[in-house]
Every structure is written in structure tokens, then in C-alpha cells.
Design an enzyme around this catalytic site. Sequence first.
Site, PDB file in Angstrom:
ATOM      1  N   HIS A   1       0.823  -1.205   0.000  1.00  0.00           N
ATOM      2  CA  HIS A   1       0.000   0.000   0.000  1.00  0.00           C
ATOM      3  C   HIS A   1       0.862   1.262   0.000  1.00  0.00           C
ATOM      4  O   HIS A   1       1.573   1.526   0.976  1.00  0.00           O
ATOM      5  CB  HIS A   1      -0.880  -0.039   1.253  1.00  0.00           C
ATOM      6  CG  HIS A   1      -1.813   1.102   1.409  1.00  0.00           C
ATOM      7  ND1 HIS A   1      -1.779   1.942   2.491  1.00  0.00           N
ATOM      8  CD2 HIS A   1      -2.822   1.548   0.616  1.00  0.00           C
ATOM      9  CE1 HIS A   1      -2.730   2.842   2.383  1.00  0.00           C
ATOM     10  NE2 HIS A   1      -3.379   2.630   1.254  1.00  0.00           N
TER      11      HIS A   1
ATOM     12  N   ASP B   1      -1.161   6.067  -5.672  1.00  0.00           N
ATOM     13  CA  ASP B   1      -2.253   7.012  -5.888  1.00  0.00           C
ATOM     14  C   ASP B   1      -1.767   8.048  -6.886  1.00  0.00           C
ATOM     15  O   ASP B   1      -0.627   8.527  -6.768  1.00  0.00           O
ATOM     16  CB  ASP B   1      -2.598   7.723  -4.573  1.00  0.00           C
ATOM     17  CG  ASP B   1      -2.916   6.741  -3.472  1.00  0.00           C
ATOM     18  OD1 ASP B   1      -3.993   6.138  -3.516  1.00  0.00           O
ATOM     19  OD2 ASP B   1      -2.060   6.551  -2.582  1.00  0.00           O
TER      20      ASP B   1
ATOM     21  N   GLU C   1      -4.270   3.645  -8.343  1.00  0.00           N
ATOM     22  CA  GLU C   1      -5.538   4.262  -7.919  1.00  0.00           C
ATOM     23  C   GLU C   1      -5.650   5.676  -8.465  1.00  0.00           C
ATOM     24  O   GLU C   1      -4.819   6.549  -8.154  1.00  0.00           O
ATOM     25  CB  GLU C   1      -5.665   4.299  -6.389  1.00  0.00           C
ATOM     26  CG  GLU C   1      -7.005   4.929  -6.015  1.00  0.00           C
ATOM     27  CD  GLU C   1      -7.251   5.109  -4.529  1.00  0.00           C
ATOM     28  OE1 GLU C   1      -6.510   4.548  -3.698  1.00  0.00           O
ATOM     29  OE2 GLU C   1      -8.211   5.834  -4.214  1.00  0.00           O
TER      30      GLU C   1
ATOM     31  N   HIS D   1      -0.926  10.730  -2.496  1.00  0.00           N
ATOM     32  CA  HIS D   1      -2.220  10.317  -1.951  1.00  0.00           C
ATOM     33  C   HIS D   1      -3.134  11.502  -1.654  1.00  0.00           C
ATOM     34  O   HIS D   1      -4.288  11.537  -2.060  1.00  0.00           O
ATOM     35  CB  HIS D   1      -2.027   9.499  -0.666  1.00  0.00           C
ATOM     36  CG  HIS D   1      -3.332   9.143  -0.027  1.00  0.00           C
ATOM     37  ND1 HIS D   1      -3.949   9.934   0.917  1.00  0.00           N
ATOM     38  CD2 HIS D   1      -4.168   8.098  -0.230  1.00  0.00           C
ATOM     39  CE1 HIS D   1      -5.097   9.391   1.272  1.00  0.00           C
ATOM     40  NE2 HIS D   1      -5.256   8.276   0.598  1.00  0.00           N
TER      41      HIS D   1
ATOM     42  N   GLU E   1       0.807  -0.588  -4.726  1.00  0.00           N
ATOM     43  CA  GLU E   1      -0.345   0.295  -4.932  1.00  0.00           C
ATOM     44  C   GLU E   1       0.143   1.741  -4.906  1.00  0.00           C
ATOM     45  O   GLU E   1       0.954   2.111  -4.035  1.00  0.00           O
ATOM     46  CB  GLU E   1      -1.373   0.077  -3.817  1.00  0.00           C
ATOM     47  CG  GLU E   1      -2.710   0.740  -4.077  1.00  0.00           C
ATOM     48  CD  GLU E   1      -2.972   2.010  -3.283  1.00  0.00           C
ATOM     49  OE1 GLU E   1      -4.073   2.550  -3.415  1.00  0.00           O
ATOM     50  OE2 GLU E   1      -2.079   2.485  -2.548  1.00  0.00           O
TER      51      GLU E   1
HETATM   52  O1  G3P Z   1      -5.978   0.456  -2.209  1.00  0.00           O
HETATM   53  C1  G3P Z   1      -6.972   0.868  -1.372  1.00  0.00           C
HETATM   54  C2  G3P Z   1      -6.626   2.043  -0.537  1.00  0.00           C
HETATM   55  O2  G3P Z   1      -5.440   2.611  -0.997  1.00  0.00           O
HETATM   56  C3  G3P Z   1      -7.698   3.047  -0.532  1.00  0.00           C
HETATM   57  O3  G3P Z   1      -7.537   4.023   0.425  1.00  0.00           O
HETATM   58  O4  G3P Z   1      -7.035   6.270   1.174  1.00  0.00           O
HETATM   59  O5  G3P Z   1      -5.234   4.600   1.143  1.00  0.00           O
HETATM   60  O6  G3P Z   1      -6.071   5.560  -0.975  1.00  0.00           O
HETATM   61  P1  G3P Z   1      -6.410   5.168   0.431  1.00  0.00           P
HETATM   62 CA    CA Z   2      -4.755   4.296  -2.471  1.00  0.00          CA
END
Ligand code: G3P
Ligand code: CA
Length: 302
Positions: A28, A57, A147, A70, A55
Site C-alpha cells: 500500500h 495514488d 488508484e 495520496h 499500490e
Molecule cells: O488500495 C486501497 C486504498 O489505498 C484506498 O484508500 O485512502 O489509502 O487511498 P487510500
Molecule cells: Ca490508495
Amino acid sequence: MTKSFAIVTMLLATTLAPARPSKVVIAHRGASAYAPENTLAAFRLAAEQKADYVEIDITFTRDGHLVVLHDDSLERTTNVEEVFPDRGQPAKAGSREQRWPVKDFTLEEVRRLNAGSWFDQRFAGERIPMFEEAVGAVTPHTGLLIELKAPDKEREAGRAMEPLVAEVLRARGLAGKPNDSRAPIIVQSFDEGGVRELAKLLPDVPRVLLFSPPAAPRWTSASGLKEVASFATGIGPNKDILDTDPQLVGRAHDLGLFVFAWTFRADSASERDAARAAMQRGLTTLGLDGVITDNPDLGRSK
Ligand code: G3P
Ligand code: CA
């Protein structure tokens, strides 16, 4: 339906369906328990810890470049307050608290910021990565779960993220192959419209609709889940949703959807065993296809 027609239909579905990942550990924002989130250092460490995916953002700068971040503002994870002390905006009307929205800064300005020292001084050289750099970090062993942050708001503002994402992935030959059993790229968003758009632009890339507990009643009902299956290939529920609805995984699988749950983490050394056990339970007892975690080193059974 004749037997041969049924077999052809089944084969076609298998051949044309985007990949369904199985039992993957997803770092993450990189290995964000040990390195500053969403930086190349965190991505490298995730690969060393044998994460199957990193993962990230992504969001827009003022001049329309996609960067890996993020938050919608820069102050939590960079030294923007030192570098641009006069560019803060009131957090709310009349508030004395200030924020430095990323949409107010150009790529060149964003790249001047130190994105590592807030976490630990030894990461002082880290910068906010450009989206292309993150895509370039994909290895044969560690893919990317991308994401898209608030693509709905970007569309309202007159600029779309999805075509840019598709362009970068196509240019790198990462736009997917039907039935690739180990897709290097997966895309996701909390925004339904964004996932629908990705389905059109990148039909061969697996795509996940994320949701938090408030949206769970809508998307986990029989009709809601069926609707998700019409435009996404997987779901990404917050892991708390599974505490009250552990059968969700089976219902999603029945519709051909894979399930990644988030976010598993150990905030201290004393929580490591519990985090490891929670991920194992998720992958085995609950039948999850993937766990999204700040601690990818804890995602595999010992
Ligand atoms: O991958 C799911 C998670 O990343 C969603 O929440 O706020 O960490 O982007 P956030
Ligand atoms: Ca995320």
C-alpha cells in the site's frame, strides 16, 4: 442451449476476460510502514519484500501532469511549507490552518520538494514521482495497482485522467492482454464513473471499484454487486466491511469478481503478529484474492 454452444461460450469468456489475480500481496503506497509512502524508495523496498504489486495514488499537478501522491495537498508528506511559505491557502473559509493544494503547483515546483524527510531524514533525497516513473518501476515480479484519485472532480474541472493513464500504459505495452494470468497492471478508483471510463479505454486491464463502509450497502447488495460486475473485474472493500459480511467474497466470486481488501497494517512491533494473522485469515479463511498492506513483509505465511 446446446452443449457445444455452452462450451464455446465458456471458452470465449475465459479467453476474453481480464486476468483474475489470485492470492497476491499488495504494498500500500509501497512498503509504507518502512519508507515514505508513494516514493521510489518505498516501491523498491516493496519489491525487495516480494510484494506482488505496489499500490500507488495518482493526481494532477496544475499544469496537467500526473504525479504519485495520496493527499490532494502537499503539506503532510513534503517540505512545501519551507519551500513555498507564501503559497498556503486557508484549509476552510476563515480558518487559520493552511493547506498547499497540489493543483496549485506545477510539475517543476512539485519536483523541487523533499518527499522523504517527514518520514525519516535518511530519505531526504526522495521526490514525488511522476506517474511515468512509477510505471517504469514495474518489474516481472512486482506489478502496479494504480488508484486514480477523484477522477470525477477532475472531469468536472474539465480535464480527464483516464485517457492520460491509458496513453502511458499503451506506450509502455502495458495495456493488457486478454487472459493474462499475471497482469502487470491493475487500475482502481472509488469513483464509479472513473472505473466505467477505464473499462472503455483499457478493456484488457483488470479494474477494481473501491468502497468504504458508507458505500457498502449500495455495492454489496445482490443488485449492486451485479452492477459492479458489469463494468469492473474486481472489488476493493475496506477490510472492516468483511467483519460484518464475510460472505461478500463468495458472492463476488460467483459473479467472476476478484476481491482485494484494505488496509492491513502493523503500527508497532507488537502488532506484527496480529497483522500477519489477519492477512493469512483473509487470504485463506475468507478467500480473498489479495491483501493491501503497509507491511508487505508480513503478507506471506512464515
Ligand atoms: O488500495 C486501497 C486504498 O489505498 C484506498 O484508500 O485512502 O489509502 O487511498 P487510500
Ligand atoms: Ca490508495
